[in-house]
Design a protein around this motif. Structure first.
Motif, PDB file in Angstrom:
ATOM      1  N   THR A  75       2.580   5.746   1.610  1.00 34.25           N
ATOM      2  CA  THR A  75       1.766   4.615   2.054  1.00 34.25           C
ATOM      3  C   THR A  75       2.627   3.559   2.737  1.00 34.25           C
ATOM      4  OG1 THR A  75       0.150   4.990   0.302  1.00 34.25           O
ATOM      5  CG2 THR A  75       0.198   2.789   1.274  1.00 34.25           C
ATOM      6  N   GLU A  78       3.765   4.775   6.163  1.00 33.67           N
ATOM      7  CA  GLU A  78       2.678   4.749   7.142  1.00 33.67           C
ATOM      8  C   GLU A  78       2.414   3.340   7.666  1.00 33.67           C
ATOM      9  OE1 GLU A  78      -0.609   6.535   5.118  1.00 33.67           O
ATOM     10  OE2 GLU A  78       0.136   8.576   5.440  1.00 33.67           O
ATOM     11  N   HIS A  79       2.605   2.343   6.807  1.00 35.30           N
ATOM     12  CA  HIS A  79       2.340   0.967   7.212  1.00 35.30           C
ATOM     13  C   HIS A  79       3.523   0.318   7.916  1.00 35.30           C
ATOM     14  CE1 HIS A  79      -1.666   0.212   5.491  1.00 35.30           C
ATOM     15  NE2 HIS A  79      -1.330   1.213   4.698  1.00 35.30           N
TER      16      HIS A  79
END
Length: 119
Positions: A75, A78-79
């Motif tokens: 996560t 991805e950010h």
């Protein structure tokens, strides 16, 4: 009696574990794990997670820690990562090499940014 090849494989598998025995590893893990996370799940979800942990021959806590850690890393990556198309990459680098002319609209935008953002 087990086949010599299989016995050797099992011995090598345990030796490759890093030289620490299971008790030492467990003590080290307990010392490192000082924080707690607590949450509730429904019965089917718990059964699913327990089955997955059993299939990997891992303790439930270890399985959950590995899965949560991997999900968190994914996560965050991805950010924090920006993926550009070839066209977008070209436009970006062109703007760096040949910055746009500072027209009135861009000057107003910089002034507004300076007014809003404090350092």
């Amino acid at each position: 009696m087990a086949e010599p090849g299989l016995e050797m494989f099992v011995k090598l598998t345990y030796k490759l574990g890093g030289g620490m025995n299971m008790a030492t590893t467990a003590k080290k893990d307990r010392r490192l794990r000082e924080e707690r996370l607590g949450f509730r799940v429904d019965e089917p979800t718990k059964a699913l997670i327990e089955r997955a942990a059993q299939l990997e021959r891992r303790k439930l806590t270890d399985f959950c820690m590995a899965a949560l850690t991997e999900a968190a890393r994914k996560t965050i990556a991805e950010h924090e990562m920006l993926v550009l198309s070839d066209r977008d990459r070209g436009v970006f680098f062109d703007a760096l090499v040949n910055p746009p002319v500072l027209n009135e609209r861009l000057q107003r935008a910089f002034a507004e940014h300076k007014r809003r953002v404090t350092r």
